[in-house]
Enzyme design. Sequence first.
Site, PDB file in Angstrom:
ATOM      1  N   ARG A 167      32.143 -31.676  -0.232  1.00  7.46           N
ATOM      2  CA  ARG A 167      31.773 -31.691  -1.647  1.00  7.46           C
ATOM      3  C   ARG A 167      31.914 -30.266  -2.189  1.00  7.46           C
ATOM      4  O   ARG A 167      31.038 -29.421  -1.978  1.00  7.46           O
ATOM      5  CB  ARG A 167      30.337 -32.182  -1.834  1.00  7.46           C
ATOM      6  N   ALA A 254      31.115 -46.652   0.291  1.00  4.72           N
ATOM      7  CA  ALA A 254      32.003 -47.421   1.160  1.00  4.72           C
ATOM      8  C   ALA A 254      32.300 -46.676   2.456  1.00  4.72           C
ATOM      9  O   ALA A 254      32.313 -47.275   3.547  1.00  4.72           O
ATOM     10  CB  ALA A 254      33.302 -47.751   0.425  1.00  4.72           C
ATOM     11  N   GLY A 255      32.536 -45.377   2.353  1.00  3.36           N
ATOM     12  CA  GLY A 255      32.802 -44.597   3.555  1.00  3.36           C
ATOM     13  C   GLY A 255      31.613 -44.548   4.498  1.00  3.36           C
ATOM     14  O   GLY A 255      31.769 -44.572   5.725  1.00  3.36           O
ATOM     15  N   ASP A 256      30.405 -44.494   3.940  1.00  2.00           N
ATOM     16  CA  ASP A 256      29.196 -44.482   4.766  1.00  2.00           C
ATOM     17  C   ASP A 256      29.039 -45.801   5.520  1.00  2.00           C
ATOM     18  O   ASP A 256      28.640 -45.815   6.693  1.00  2.00           O
ATOM     19  CB  ASP A 256      27.962 -44.232   3.901  1.00  2.00           C
TER      20      ASP A 256
END
Length: 318
Positions: A167, A254-256
């Site tokens: 990030r 979604a990635g988590d």
Amino acid sequence: MPEIVSFGEPLVEFNAESVGGPRPGALYSTGFGGDSSNFAVAVSRLGGDAGYLSRVGDDGFGRMLLELWKTEGVDAGHVVVDPGHPTGVYFILRDGTTAEFVYRRCGSAAAQLTPDDVPPDWIENARLLHVTGITQAIGRGSCDAVFQAIDVARAAGTTVTYDPNIRPQLWPLHEARAVTRYTAGMCDVVMPNLEEGRLLTGREDPHDIADELLELGAPMAVLKMGSAGAVVATAREHVRVPALQVRATDPTGAGDTFNAAFAVALVEGRAVADAARFASAAASHVVQGLGAVNQIPRRRLADRLLGELTAADARAEP
């Protein structure tokens, strides 16, 4: 003690219900976020035994998160309630198809994490530890806690998975690259998305990215590519895993969920390619609705989605 442990920064989410940006009278759905917390909830919903470590403020938002973990069956017995620092929050603003994330996390309770907040017995007795770059970015103490947890896990033979989750608004890119590349070499599985893989390596092709991640020292690299599926790479082979084609509304979380499903499958003893297919199927459900947690599927649904993905992949074969 939980089999799968994660720790980091939980957040309360305010998700705009309409487009047009912030304006008087706009409505927001309240939910939950934070990559490590999303991971823990997803592990539990998908049938895994999840434990979570963090700090929350002694405020209403902190109590909401504690209730979430209790409801979801996540062991949060080591979460510290910090009376001197607030729980972090974030807003998702929408303008057409574009989403803007606005964070209010400066000085949050989670940013005060230190190595003292990580109980060694949890890590030593876990089957898998999941850590993320966001936990490293939010504070010096929390970054030190990640490295200590990894050291304890390596000594105990606990599998370590790592999502760099870069990030740029949290730390300068050169610092993020240096820390995450170093951390990747300490872990068993490194799991960036395609954009992060390009930032980490300077390469464009997914297979080239995966090879460089392996060269950093990780025995396995999993490159998440959204609707294009994923690449799972080891020194022996690269495997391309498809994605279930769905109409995407909101990719948040979604990635988590992919990471959590992959972890659950690994702990269950599935082959790596099968674990990635299960992860891809589970993540496909998250993008179809709003919010990081609301759309995380439970195990029965994830198994059904895996069946749909397997059938679609079989039809696509020549």
